[in-house]
Motif scaffolding. Structure first.
Motif, PDB file in Angstrom:
ATOM      1  N   UNK A  24       0.834  -1.201   0.000  1.00  0.00           N
ATOM      2  CA  UNK A  24       0.000   0.000   0.000  1.00  0.00           C
ATOM      3  C   UNK A  24       0.872   1.256   0.000  1.00  0.00           C
ATOM      4  N   UNK A  25       1.902   1.271   0.835  1.00  0.00           N
ATOM      5  CA  UNK A  25       2.803   2.426   0.902  1.00  0.00           C
ATOM      6  C   UNK A  25       3.549   2.616  -0.418  1.00  0.00           C
ATOM      7  N   UNK A  26       4.029   1.528  -0.986  1.00  0.00           N
ATOM      8  CA  UNK A  26       4.714   1.616  -2.288  1.00  0.00           C
ATOM      9  C   UNK A  26       3.765   2.131  -3.358  1.00  0.00           C
ATOM     10  N   UNK A  27       2.553   1.613  -3.366  1.00  0.00           N
ATOM     11  CA  UNK A  27       1.578   2.001  -4.389  1.00  0.00           C
ATOM     12  C   UNK A  27       1.170   3.463  -4.240  1.00  0.00           C
ATOM     13  N   UNK A  28       0.985   3.904  -3.008  1.00  0.00           N
ATOM     14  CA  UNK A  28       0.594   5.299  -2.781  1.00  0.00           C
ATOM     15  C   UNK A  28       1.735   6.243  -3.146  1.00  0.00           C
ATOM     16  N   UNK A  29       2.942   5.871  -2.805  1.00  0.00           N
ATOM     17  CA  UNK A  29       4.106   6.695  -3.145  1.00  0.00           C
ATOM     18  C   UNK A  29       4.258   6.777  -4.658  1.00  0.00           C
ATOM     19  N   UNK A  30       4.083   5.651  -5.342  1.00  0.00           N
ATOM     20  CA  UNK A  30       4.152   5.642  -6.804  1.00  0.00           C
ATOM     21  C   UNK A  30       3.010   6.465  -7.400  1.00  0.00           C
ATOM     22  N   UNK A  31       1.834   6.410  -6.797  1.00  0.00           N
ATOM     23  CA  UNK A  31       0.698   7.238  -7.228  1.00  0.00           C
ATOM     24  C   UNK A  31       1.078   8.724  -7.159  1.00  0.00           C
ATOM     25  N   UNK A  32       1.623   9.149  -6.015  1.00  0.00           N
ATOM     26  CA  UNK A  32       1.997  10.557  -5.850  1.00  0.00           C
ATOM     27  C   UNK A  32       3.063  10.977  -6.864  1.00  0.00           C
ATOM     28  N   UNK A  33       4.045  10.113  -7.051  1.00  0.00           N
ATOM     29  CA  UNK A  33       5.122  10.409  -7.994  1.00  0.00           C
ATOM     30  C   UNK A  33       4.572  10.532  -9.420  1.00  0.00           C
ATOM     31  N   UNK A  34       3.705   9.613  -9.803  1.00  0.00           N
ATOM     32  CA  UNK A  34       3.128   9.622 -11.145  1.00  0.00           C
ATOM     33  C   UNK A  34       2.262  10.865 -11.346  1.00  0.00           C
ATOM     34  N   UNK A  35       1.494  11.222 -10.327  1.00  0.00           N
ATOM     35  CA  UNK A  35       0.645  12.414 -10.418  1.00  0.00           C
ATOM     36  C   UNK A  35       1.509  13.673 -10.532  1.00  0.00           C
ATOM     37  N   UNK A  36       2.568  13.730  -9.761  1.00  0.00           N
ATOM     38  CA  UNK A  36       3.518  14.834  -9.826  1.00  0.00           C
ATOM     39  C   UNK A  36       4.084  14.968 -11.242  1.00  0.00           C
ATOM     40  N   UNK A  37       4.504  13.851 -11.820  1.00  0.00           N
ATOM     41  CA  UNK A  37       5.083  13.885 -13.163  1.00  0.00           C
ATOM     42  C   UNK A  37       4.030  14.269 -14.203  1.00  0.00           C
ATOM     43  N   UNK A  38       2.798  13.838 -14.016  1.00  0.00           N
ATOM     44  CA  UNK A  38       1.695  14.230 -14.899  1.00  0.00           C
ATOM     45  C   UNK A  38       1.565  15.756 -14.922  1.00  0.00           C
ATOM     46  N   UNK A  39       1.638  16.378 -13.756  1.00  0.00           N
ATOM     47  CA  UNK A  39       1.502  17.827 -13.664  1.00  0.00           C
ATOM     48  C   UNK A  39       2.697  18.562 -14.271  1.00  0.00           C
ATOM     49  N   UNK A  40       3.886  17.985 -14.128  1.00  0.00           N
ATOM     50  CA  UNK A  40       5.111  18.735 -14.407  1.00  0.00           C
ATOM     51  C   UNK A  40       5.882  18.313 -15.653  1.00  0.00           C
ATOM     52  N   UNK A  41       5.380  17.340 -16.400  1.00  0.00           N
ATOM     53  CA  UNK A  41       6.100  16.898 -17.598  1.00  0.00           C
ATOM     54  C   UNK A  41       6.075  17.997 -18.662  1.00  0.00           C
ATOM     55  N   UNK A  42       7.179  18.103 -19.400  1.00  0.00           N
ATOM     56  CA  UNK A  42       7.277  19.040 -20.521  1.00  0.00           C
ATOM     57  C   UNK A  42       8.065  18.346 -21.632  1.00  0.00           C
ATOM     58  N   UNK A  43       8.144  18.993 -22.776  1.00  0.00           N
ATOM     59  CA  UNK A  43       8.974  18.480 -23.851  1.00  0.00           C
ATOM     60  C   UNK A  43       8.176  17.910 -24.999  1.00  0.00           C
ATOM     61  N   UNK A  44       8.899  17.343 -25.986  1.00  0.00           N
ATOM     62  CA  UNK A  44       8.264  16.869 -27.212  1.00  0.00           C
ATOM     63  C   UNK A  44       7.257  15.739 -26.992  1.00  0.00           C
ATOM     64  N   UNK A  45       7.425  14.971 -25.924  1.00  0.00           N
ATOM     65  CA  UNK A  45       6.486  13.874 -25.641  1.00  0.00           C
ATOM     66  C   UNK A  45       5.423  14.290 -24.622  1.00  0.00           C
ATOM     67  N   UNK A  46       5.248  15.591 -24.445  1.00  0.00           N
ATOM     68  CA  UNK A  46       4.337  16.084 -23.407  1.00  0.00           C
ATOM     69  C   UNK A  46       2.970  15.396 -23.444  1.00  0.00           C
ATOM     70  N   UNK A  47       2.293  15.474 -24.564  1.00  0.00           N
ATOM     71  CA  UNK A  47       0.919  14.948 -24.630  1.00  0.00           C
ATOM     72  C   UNK A  47       0.881  13.451 -24.342  1.00  0.00           C
ATOM     73  N   UNK A  48       1.782  12.703 -24.949  1.00  0.00           N
ATOM     74  CA  UNK A  48       1.835  11.251 -24.743  1.00  0.00           C
ATOM     75  C   UNK A  48       2.057  10.920 -23.275  1.00  0.00           C
ATOM     76  N   UNK A  49       3.052  11.555 -22.680  1.00  0.00           N
ATOM     77  CA  UNK A  49       3.378  11.259 -21.281  1.00  0.00           C
ATOM     78  C   UNK A  49       2.312  11.789 -20.327  1.00  0.00           C
ATOM     79  N   UNK A  50       1.811  12.978 -20.592  1.00  0.00           N
ATOM     80  CA  UNK A  50       0.774  13.563 -19.736  1.00  0.00           C
ATOM     81  C   UNK A  50      -0.435  12.627 -19.648  1.00  0.00           C
ATOM     82  N   UNK A  51      -0.874  12.123 -20.794  1.00  0.00           N
ATOM     83  CA  UNK A  51      -2.028  11.213 -20.821  1.00  0.00           C
ATOM     84  C   UNK A  51      -1.693   9.850 -20.221  1.00  0.00           C
ATOM     85  N   UNK A  52      -0.504   9.341 -20.529  1.00  0.00           N
ATOM     86  CA  UNK A  52      -0.097   8.045 -19.988  1.00  0.00           C
ATOM     87  C   UNK A  52       0.008   8.107 -18.464  1.00  0.00           C
ATOM     88  N   UNK A  53       0.619   9.160 -17.943  1.00  0.00           N
ATOM     89  CA  UNK A  53       0.745   9.298 -16.494  1.00  0.00           C
ATOM     90  C   UNK A  53      -0.632   9.406 -15.841  1.00  0.00           C
TER      91      UNK A  53
END
Length: 157
Positions: A24-53
């Motif tokens: 549960x702790x690993x999954x929640x930490x990974x959830x937070x990290x993934x959500x953080x990256x969703x908010x903060x991703x930039x660059x040429x793969x922005x749309x792909x990564x934003x949606x995937x995250x």
């Protein structure tokens, strides 16, 4: 609370719940990290990564609920604070990541960490004949292995 009599000893239920608490702790930490990256991703793969995250953190949000409810079904308290999660997690956290490739690399490591946690807890559940917990663990393992594979594919030239 009434005595729990589901065919699994108190000792085994506690050991399984402790393992599931780490998951549960690993999954929640990974959830937070993934959500953080969703908010903060930039660059040429922005749309792909934003949606995937977004797909990934949405799936993780459902998963943490399922894992916590399994812990409760075993009659144990599910951890639910940042403090508890930070003490239990094995997922590496970083707050200085701005490069999209590094985000993907960290998420691969995070998903692989969750798989290893599942593998460590699975024999405990199987030995106690706790098929319900084993089912949760096997399902999570398969999903995280597949997600890590898909993320690794983004890193190929």
């Amino acid at each position: 609370m009434e005595q729990i009599n589901i065919g699994i000893s108190d000792k085994d239920r506690e050991a399984i719940a402790q393992g599931l608490a780490r998951l549960l702790a690993d999954s929640y930490t990974l959830y937070l990290q993934t959500h953080n990256f969703h908010w903060n991703v930039t660059g040429p793969q922005f749309r792909t990564l934003h949606l995937m995250f977004e797909e990934q953190y949405t799936e993780l949000a459902t998963a943490v609920d399922d894992i916590a409810e399994r812990i409760r079904s075993l009659g144990m308290r599910a951890p639910g604070t940042y403090k508890e999660f930070s003490q239990l997690t094995s997922v590496e956290e970083r707050d200085d990541v701005t490069d999209s490739r590094e985000m993907v690399q960290l998420l691969v490591k995070g998903h692989e960490t969750v798989v290893r946690t599942c593998r460590a807890v699975l024999p405990i559940a199987q030995e106690a004949a706790d098929e319900a917990s084993a089912d949760v663990l096997i399902g999570r393992m398969a999903l995280h292995e597949k997600t890590a594979w898909m993320l690794r594919a983004l890193l190929e030239d």
